[in-house]
Design a protein around this motif. Structure first.
Motif, mmCIF file in Angstrom:
data_model
loop_
_atom_site.group_PDB
_atom_site.id
_atom_site.type_symbol
_atom_site.label_atom_id
_atom_site.label_comp_id
_atom_site.label_asym_id
_atom_site.label_seq_id
_atom_site.Cartn_x
_atom_site.Cartn_y
_atom_site.Cartn_z
ATOM 1 N N ARG A 158 2.575 0.184 3.627
ATOM 2 C CA ARG A 158 1.862 -0.519 2.538
ATOM 3 C C ARG A 158 0.505 0.123 2.293
ATOM 4 N N ARG A 159 -0.211 0.459 3.373
ATOM 5 C CA ARG A 159 -1.534 1.101 3.237
ATOM 6 C C ARG A 159 -1.413 2.476 2.600
ATOM 7 N N PHE A 160 -0.404 3.230 3.021
ATOM 8 C CA PHE A 160 -0.171 4.562 2.466
ATOM 9 C C PHE A 160 0.025 4.475 0.949
ATOM 10 N N GLU A 161 0.853 3.535 0.518
ATOM 11 C CA GLU A 161 1.084 3.357 -0.910
ATOM 12 C C GLU A 161 -0.183 2.880 -1.604
ATOM 13 N N ALA A 162 -0.860 1.906 -1.039
ATOM 14 C CA ALA A 162 -2.077 1.357 -1.658
ATOM 15 C C ALA A 162 -3.156 2.420 -1.835
ATOM 16 N N ASN A 163 -3.265 3.348 -0.878
ATOM 17 C CA ASN A 163 -4.280 4.391 -0.973
ATOM 18 C C ASN A 163 -4.085 5.284 -2.191
ATOM 19 N N ALA A 164 -2.854 5.588 -2.541
ATOM 20 C CA ALA A 164 -2.589 6.430 -3.713
ATOM 21 C C ALA A 164 -2.988 5.712 -5.001
ATOM 22 N N TYR A 165 -2.712 4.427 -5.067
ATOM 23 C CA TYR A 165 -3.077 3.672 -6.262
ATOM 24 C C TYR A 165 -4.585 3.432 -6.323
ATOM 25 N N ALA A 166 -5.217 3.315 -5.159
ATOM 26 C CA ALA A 166 -6.674 3.204 -5.122
ATOM 27 C C ALA A 166 -7.305 4.503 -5.614
ATOM 28 N N LEU A 167 -6.683 5.634 -5.303
ATOM 29 C CA LEU A 167 -7.165 6.926 -5.795
ATOM 30 C C LEU A 167 -7.121 6.953 -7.321
ATOM 31 N N ALA A 168 -6.035 6.487 -7.896
ATOM 32 C CA ALA A 168 -5.926 6.429 -9.359
ATOM 33 C C ALA A 168 -7.016 5.549 -9.944
ATOM 34 N N HIS A 169 -7.339 4.468 -9.268
ATOM 35 C CA HIS A 169 -8.392 3.559 -9.725
ATOM 36 C C HIS A 169 -9.766 4.245 -9.658
#
Length: 173
Positions: free
Chosen positions: A92-103
């Motif tokens: 979940r953290r791995f996935e969230a980090n990529a979307y946080a990068l987009a943000h």
């Protein structure tokens, strides 16, 4: 592999957007496959985000047809693992980090192409009509902080839509 697996799964669980959807929660096989798929998608998104930013920083105009978002979970270009209940925390953290990068790396411009549910259903005949209505209703909530957001009526003739989009892109330059 996806077409083969799709043939094996007669119906898709709640949260899917295309095909015959059942009301049941995702089973173990579907969950494992979605975790693998989400991991591949996240790696690809991260690579593309960083490449796009490098290009933009060098003065290139970078156009994409979609941009990752984490404003509405389980929605267009958003995190996939939110559909599942049992996912390892590290994944979940791995996935969230990529979307946080987009943000953290917002686009300069977001163009929302607006259509009626009927038009969307004609363009995506395999998509569940309830999902279409839900997505169209949610589009105004996607804010993409840090980006200029413009809505274009995509019910117009294609030439008019292209002209409107080009106009917005060239306004930035």
């Amino acid at each position: 592999m996806v077409p083969l697996i799709t043939l094996l799964l007669k119906t898709k669980p709640k949260g899917a957007s295309h095909g015959k959807i059942s009301g049941r929660a995702p089973g173990l096989l579907y969950s494992v496959l979605l975790m693998v798929w989400a991991t591949v998608v996240v790696v690809e998104k991260r690579i593309k985000l960083l490449a796009a930013r490098r290009g933009a920083n060098r003065g290139l105009v970078v156009l994409t047809d979609r941009y990752p978002q984490n404003e509405i979970l389980g929605f267009n270009e958003g995190p996939l693992l939110t559909r599942l209940t049992r996912v390892p925390l590290w994944l979940r953290r791995f996935e969230a980090n990529a979307y946080a990068l987009a943000h953290r790396l917002p686009p300069d411009l977001v163009i929302k192409l607006e259509v009626t549910p009927e038009t969307a259903a004609r363009r995506e005949p395999d998509m569940d009509p309830a999902v279409i209505r839900e997505r169209i209703a949610a589009i105004p909530r996607l804010a993409f902080p840090g980006a200029r957001v413009v809505s274009v009526n995509a019910e117009q003739p294609l030439a008019d839509v292209i002209h409107a989009v080009k106009h917005e892109v060239w306004r930035l330059l």
